[in-house]
Design a protein around this motif. Structure first.
Motif, PDB file in Angstrom:
ATOM      1  N   TYR A 163       0.854  -1.179   0.000  1.00  0.00           N
ATOM      2  CA  TYR A 163       0.000   0.000   0.000  1.00  0.00           C
ATOM      3  C   TYR A 163       0.896   1.237   0.000  1.00  0.00           C
ATOM      4  CZ  TYR A 163      -4.032  -2.906   1.237  1.00  0.00           C
ATOM      5  OH  TYR A 163      -5.030  -3.851   1.246  1.00  0.00           O
ATOM      6  N   SER A 164       0.529   2.218  -0.841  1.00  0.00           N
ATOM      7  CA  SER A 164       1.339   3.444  -0.915  1.00  0.00           C
ATOM      8  C   SER A 164       0.417   4.636  -1.099  1.00  0.00           C
ATOM      9  CB  SER A 164       2.345   3.375  -2.071  1.00  0.00           C
ATOM     10  OG  SER A 164       1.656   3.187  -3.305  1.00  0.00           O
ATOM     11  N   TYR A 165       0.784   5.753  -0.437  1.00  0.00           N
ATOM     12  CA  TYR A 165       0.065   7.013  -0.550  1.00  0.00           C
ATOM     13  C   TYR A 165       1.005   8.038  -1.159  1.00  0.00           C
ATOM     14  CZ  TYR A 165      -2.138  11.408   0.841  1.00  0.00           C
ATOM     15  OH  TYR A 165      -2.688  12.662   0.845  1.00  0.00           O
ATOM     16  N   GLU A 166       0.684   8.477  -2.388  1.00  0.00           N
ATOM     17  CA  GLU A 166       1.554   9.344  -3.174  1.00  0.00           C
ATOM     18  C   GLU A 166       2.914   8.673  -3.332  1.00  0.00           C
ATOM     19  OE1 GLU A 166       1.475  13.134  -1.253  1.00  0.00           O
ATOM     20  OE2 GLU A 166      -0.560  13.625  -1.979  1.00  0.00           O
ATOM     21  N   ARG A 197       5.343   4.777   1.029  1.00  0.00           N
ATOM     22  CA  ARG A 197       4.841   3.421   1.209  1.00  0.00           C
ATOM     23  C   ARG A 197       4.324   3.255   2.630  1.00  0.00           C
ATOM     24  NH1 ARG A 197       8.164  -1.441  -1.764  1.00  0.00           N
ATOM     25  NH2 ARG A 197       7.673  -0.811  -3.913  1.00  0.00           N
ATOM     26  N   LEU A 198       3.114   2.660   2.724  1.00  0.00           N
ATOM     27  CA  LEU A 198       2.501   2.465   4.039  1.00  0.00           C
ATOM     28  C   LEU A 198       2.840   1.111   4.647  1.00  0.00           C
ATOM     29  CD1 LEU A 198      -1.039   3.962   3.308  1.00  0.00           C
ATOM     30  CD2 LEU A 198       0.966   5.102   4.270  1.00  0.00           C
ATOM     31  N   GLY A 199       3.060   0.119   3.837  1.00  0.00           N
ATOM     32  CA  GLY A 199       3.399  -1.193   4.380  1.00  0.00           C
ATOM     33  C   GLY A 199       2.945  -2.303   3.450  1.00  0.00           C
ATOM     34  N   GLN A 200       3.424  -3.482   3.728  1.00  0.00           N
ATOM     35  CA  GLN A 200       3.066  -4.660   2.947  1.00  0.00           C
ATOM     36  C   GLN A 200       1.975  -5.424   3.685  1.00  0.00           C
ATOM     37  OE1 GLN A 200       6.257  -7.424   2.346  1.00  0.00           O
ATOM     38  NE2 GLN A 200       5.194  -8.517   0.675  1.00  0.00           N
ATOM     39  N   GLY A 201       0.810  -5.484   3.078  1.00  0.00           N
ATOM     40  CA  GLY A 201      -0.318  -6.133   3.719  1.00  0.00           C
ATOM     41  C   GLY A 201      -1.214  -5.116   4.418  1.00  0.00           C
ATOM     42  N   ARG A 202      -2.470  -5.520   4.606  1.00  0.00           N
ATOM     43  CA  ARG A 202      -3.448  -4.597   5.192  1.00  0.00           C
ATOM     44  C   ARG A 202      -3.126  -4.297   6.652  1.00  0.00           C
ATOM     45  NH1 ARG A 202      -8.670  -4.636   7.546  1.00  0.00           N
ATOM     46  NH2 ARG A 202     -10.024  -3.004   6.678  1.00  0.00           N
ATOM     47  N   LYS A 225      -0.204  -4.265   8.181  1.00  0.00           N
ATOM     48  CA  LYS A 225       0.956  -3.369   8.287  1.00  0.00           C
ATOM     49  C   LYS A 225       0.584  -1.938   7.892  1.00  0.00           C
ATOM     50  CE  LYS A 225       4.038  -6.410   9.540  1.00  0.00           C
ATOM     51  NZ  LYS A 225       5.101  -6.839   8.590  1.00  0.00           N
ATOM     52  N   ALA A 226      -0.287  -1.780   6.878  1.00  0.00           N
ATOM     53  CA  ALA A 226      -0.700  -0.437   6.473  1.00  0.00           C
ATOM     54  C   ALA A 226      -1.534   0.227   7.570  1.00  0.00           C
ATOM     55  CB  ALA A 226      -1.493  -0.515   5.166  1.00  0.00           C
ATOM     56  N   ILE A 227      -2.413  -0.538   8.218  1.00  0.00           N
ATOM     57  CA  ILE A 227      -3.207   0.025   9.320  1.00  0.00           C
ATOM     58  C   ILE A 227      -2.310   0.403  10.488  1.00  0.00           C
ATOM     59  CG2 ILE A 227      -4.951  -0.560  11.043  1.00  0.00           C
ATOM     60  CD1 ILE A 227      -6.380  -2.191   8.938  1.00  0.00           C
ATOM     61  N   GLN A 228      -1.284  -0.419  10.767  1.00  0.00           N
ATOM     62  CA  GLN A 228      -0.360  -0.109  11.848  1.00  0.00           C
ATOM     63  C   GLN A 228       0.423   1.175  11.547  1.00  0.00           C
ATOM     64  OE1 GLN A 228      -0.180  -1.569  14.731  1.00  0.00           O
ATOM     65  NE2 GLN A 228       1.551  -0.334  15.492  1.00  0.00           N
ATOM     66  N   ASN A 229       0.778   1.372  10.272  1.00  0.00           N
ATOM     67  CA  ASN A 229       1.489   2.594   9.891  1.00  0.00           C
ATOM     68  C   ASN A 229       0.592   3.821  10.068  1.00  0.00           C
ATOM     69  OD1 ASN A 229       3.166   4.506   8.795  1.00  0.00           O
ATOM     70  ND2 ASN A 229       3.538   3.422   6.865  1.00  0.00           N
ATOM     71  N   LEU A 230      -0.695   3.705   9.702  1.00  0.00           N
ATOM     72  CA  LEU A 230      -1.616   4.831   9.901  1.00  0.00           C
ATOM     73  C   LEU A 230      -1.833   5.108  11.385  1.00  0.00           C
ATOM     74  CD1 LEU A 230      -4.323   4.086   7.175  1.00  0.00           C
ATOM     75  CD2 LEU A 230      -2.502   5.793   7.096  1.00  0.00           C
ATOM     76  N   ARG A 231      -1.813   4.073  12.203  1.00  0.00           N
ATOM     77  CA  ARG A 231      -1.982   4.272  13.651  1.00  0.00           C
ATOM     78  C   ARG A 231      -0.779   5.003  14.233  1.00  0.00           C
ATOM     79  NH1 ARG A 231      -2.895  -0.540  14.742  1.00  0.00           N
ATOM     80  NH2 ARG A 231      -5.175  -0.484  14.906  1.00  0.00           N
ATOM     81  N   GLU A 232       0.396   4.740  13.721  1.00  0.00           N
ATOM     82  CA  GLU A 232       1.593   5.389  14.227  1.00  0.00           C
ATOM     83  C   GLU A 232       1.784   6.799  13.667  1.00  0.00           C
ATOM     84  OE1 GLU A 232       4.705   2.761  13.168  1.00  0.00           O
ATOM     85  OE2 GLU A 232       4.148   1.192  14.641  1.00  0.00           O
TER      86      GLU A 232
END
Length: 461
Positions: free
Chosen positions: A400-403, A406-411, A413-420
């Motif tokens: 997952y990537s925003y612009e 990269r937010l993370g590999q897998g859903r 990991k991406a949610i954990q990145n948004l939480r942090e």
């Protein structure tokens, strides 16, 4: 002598002279007839002057009368002495073709008179029944329906912006599917906006600790635990008429027991008491809620009809009046469970909400989200799913990537990145809200309407 004095008698006219006089008399008669018939030929517009004179020299045969079109009116007046003739379409003075009950000839005067009569009737009605009884929709602020967030971003997307104000909403589904959780999130959103909310706890099962974890301000929450159904609905109606309540949630319709059933013995047949109770209450509360701008959320349970072999045997309790009065009906069901990282325990539910009826947006759309035990609806999961659907967040493979980030590999990991990164999460949420407000979702280069979102995922059940 006699012959001189006698006057000689005139000689009889010759035959050629008599024929000439007859010809002159016929010609003058024919000329007089032509002078009489010439205006008719001009009005008809179907005979030229040369054709008319050519035919007048011989035996005159008038053309057959023309039939007027069915939408034109015949005119019988001294000004127009030919009732058999149709109206000319080129004449603006004589043409009076009927169109929706009005005529183009006297259009201006008729419109002025009709407008004066309409204004007089509206003024008389407002004087008799109060100001604002009859008003024009444009002067009343248009036909836009205000909404407020439901606490679940994917559900707001499916509803076209959120739950409508001043309307009745029904949420029904099986047990442990998230009905109360969804209602508590709506209460929390109303309180965040500075409004007042009320919970009618007919089931007597309110959990303050869980409500506080979902963001509900339990200190300012108005709670009512009624003794019977009549008491619950009467209290809700009075609070609605006060105009100070923005949201009233009734949990649930199945627990609204009529007074006669409570006072009677267990096992007594009470046919249709709850249905009549709900029908009467909704007739009163629907108008009051619309005037006060108060949203009524009714949570309902599911029952099964006996002896149904074909079709859906499920039916909601409380009669069918709520189905008709509700502007939005949401069916919520659990589609699976969420396992922990180790996979040894269940930490939540995967929920699907289907819009079964909507008078304010496009129906039969659905939204999916996660409910985490003890936390409620997963806000970060809703943001990630909505951003992916709008192509705000791009998914390539499992990344997952925003612009350019990269937010993370897998859903997970991406949610954990948004939480942090709460700042990044708020930025993505603002972009999503802006797209929802604009009403269109940009997918790649093309634009598609917001109402088409998740349409491909709708499964007929």
């Amino acid at each position: 002598m006699t012959d001189r004095c006698t006057t000689a008698a005139p000689a009889p006219p010759s035959a050629p002279t008599a024929d000439r006089q007859a010809t002159v008399s016929a010609s003058s008669s024919l000329t007089h007839l032509c002078s009489l018939l010439l205006p008719a030929s001009v009005a008809l517009g179907c005979l030229g002057s040369s054709t008319f004179l050519r035919r007048s020299s011989s035996r005159f045969r008038p053309p057959p009368p023309l039939r007027p079109p069915p939408h034109c009116e015949r005119i019988h007046s001294p000004r127009f002495p030919f009732p058999e003739l149709p109206l000319s379409f080129n004449s603006s003075r004589a043409a009076r073709c009927e169109f929706n009950g009005s005529f183009s000839g006297d259009m201006d005067q008729r419109l002025i008179d009709r407008q004066k009569a309409l204004d007089a009737a509206m003024s008389d009605i407002n004087n008799s029944f109060g100001k604002g009884s009859v008003t024009r929709l444009g002067s009343a602020g248009g036909a836009l329906v205000e909404t407020f967030p439901s606490g679940c971003l994917t559900l707001d997307l499916a509803l076209g912006g959120g739950l409508p104000k001043g309307r009745i909403v029904e949420v029904f589904g099986p047990e442990s599917s998230g009905k109360t959780t969804l209602a508590l999130h709506a209460i929390a959103e109303v309180q965040k906006l500075g409004g007042n909310a009320m919970l009618v706890d007919a089931e007597h099962a309110f959990d303050p600790a869980y409500s506080r974890a979902l963001g509900v301000d339990i200190e300012n929450l108005i709670v009512c635990q009624p003794d019977n159904g009549e008491m619950a609905l009467e209290i809700a109606d009075r609070m609605c008429r006060s105009g100070a309540i923005d949201l009233i949630c009734v949990d649930s319709v199945s627990a609204l027991t009529p007074r006669a059933e409570i006072e009677g013995e267990i096992g007594m047949q009470q046919m249709g008491l709850q249905a009549r109770l709900m029908s009467q209450a909704l007739r009163k509360m629907s108008g009051n809620a619309s005037k006060a701008g108060c949203t009524l959320i009714f949570l309902n349970q599911i029952r099964y009809k006996i002896g149904v072999f074909y079709g859906n045997p499920e039916v909601t309790s409380g009669g069918i009046a709520l189905k008709f009065f509700a502007s939005v009906r949401l069916e919520i069901r659990s589609t699976g469970k969420i396992k922990s990282v180790k996979g040894d325990e269940d930490i939540g539910l995967k929920v699907r909400v289907r819009v079964q009826k909507s008078k304010v947006s496009r129906p039969y759309k659905q939204a999916e989200f996660d409910i985490i035990f003890g936390e409620g609806v997963s806000k970060l999961g809703c943001i990630l799913d909505c951003a992916e659907a709008m192509d705000i967040i791009v998914k390539k493979g499992s990344w997952y990537s925003y612009e350019d980030q990269r937010l993370g590999q897998g859903r997970d990991k991406a949610i954990q990145n948004l939480r942090e990164n709460p700042v990044l999460c708020d930025e993505i949420e603002k972009v999503i809200r802006l797209r929802v407000a604009e009403g269109t979702i940009q997918v790649g280069v093309a634009q598609r309407p917001l109402s088409l979102l998740h349409e491909e995922q709708i499964v007929d059940e």
